[in-house]
Write an enzyme that holds these catalytic residues in place. Structure first.
Site, PDB file in Angstrom:
ATOM      1  N   ASP A 164      27.117   9.891 190.321  1.00  0.00           N
ATOM      2  CA  ASP A 164      27.513  10.001 191.532  1.00  0.00           C
ATOM      3  C   ASP A 164      28.711  10.892 192.093  1.00  0.00           C
ATOM      4  OD1 ASP A 164      25.206   8.656 191.819  1.00  0.00           O
ATOM      5  OD2 ASP A 164      25.568   7.138 193.004  1.00  0.00           O
ATOM      6  N   HIS A 179      30.232   7.605 187.686  1.00  0.00           N
ATOM      7  CA  HIS A 179      30.885   8.597 188.678  1.00  0.00           C
ATOM      8  C   HIS A 179      31.477   9.621 188.073  1.00  0.00           C
ATOM      9  CE1 HIS A 179      29.696   4.765 190.673  1.00  0.00           C
ATOM     10  NE2 HIS A 179      29.733   5.396 191.796  1.00  0.00           N
TER      11      HIS A 179
END
Length: 207
Positions: free
Chosen positions: A33, A172
């Site tokens: 993400d 991430h």
């Protein structure tokens, strides 16, 4: 720390969303993400290439505008792009029109059928409207790579403890998470390979 009660509640509130994959298959989903980030994403792609594993990158439209070459690199290396909104709004704090317009703005850039709500926070009506055009993808294992209280070792142990058929992992590819992520990701992927897991794209896995 997997917050299983949140998972159960979410599956009731958001019927049809992807939280986990088929538990009968030795498959998991690797998702990233908040990118792309030029100092991080290419390094993640290099690590994934070493293990020939597929991943889904839920990208921000605002960053994709700045770094289109990285979006092309992700796709060229066989991975999938997901929509993570344009500006990362919190759905609980954002009105319906503003929220959906932000997602559509990102869609114009990213052109993907997968959407993950920032923070996992989306109101039922927002969900209802967006699920008409997108597969909404949540997760059931957060790596906590961004968390200042986590070390690479703690991230690795947490992911391994929650490794099971159908797990959807969140990482991430950001500067904030990179210290942990780039250190433990190769070790985690090595464990996947040794245990015979394959990675799949969430939207494909439910077809």
């Amino acid at each position: 720390m997997t917050d299983r009660w949140i998972l159960k509640a979410g599956m009731r509130v958001y019927p049809g969303a992807i939280w986990k994959l088929n538990p009968a298959r030795k498959e998991i989903a690797l998702t990233f993400d908040d990118g792309p980030e030029p100092e991080v994403t290419p390094k993640v792609l290099d690590i994934l290439a070493q293990y020939a594993l597929q991943a889904t990158f839920f990208c921000l439209g605002s960053k994709a505008e700045k770094f289109p070459s990285i979006i092309r690199q992700i796709r060229d290396q066989g991975h999938t792009i997901g929509n993570h909104s344009y500006s990362h709004p919190n759905g609980f704090l954002t009105g319906l029109k503003t929220y959906t317009a932000d997602v559509e703005k990102a869609h114009a850039i990213l052109q993907t059928s997968l959407f993950r709500p920032p923070y996992g926070r989306i109101r039922p009506l927002q969900y209802k409207l967006l699920s008409e055009n997108f597969f909404i993808v949540f997760w059931n294992v957060m790596s906590y790579d961004f968390h200042p209280g986590f070390t690479p070792e703690k991230c690795l142990n947490h992911c391994l403890q929650n490794l099971e058929n159908g797990a959807v992992f969140v990482f991430h590819d950001t500067l904030k998470a990179s210290r942990n992520l780039l250190a433990f990701l190769p070790l985690f992927l090595d464990a996947l390979a040794k245990q015979g897991y394959r990675s799949v794209i969430p939207g494909n896995a439910i077809k």
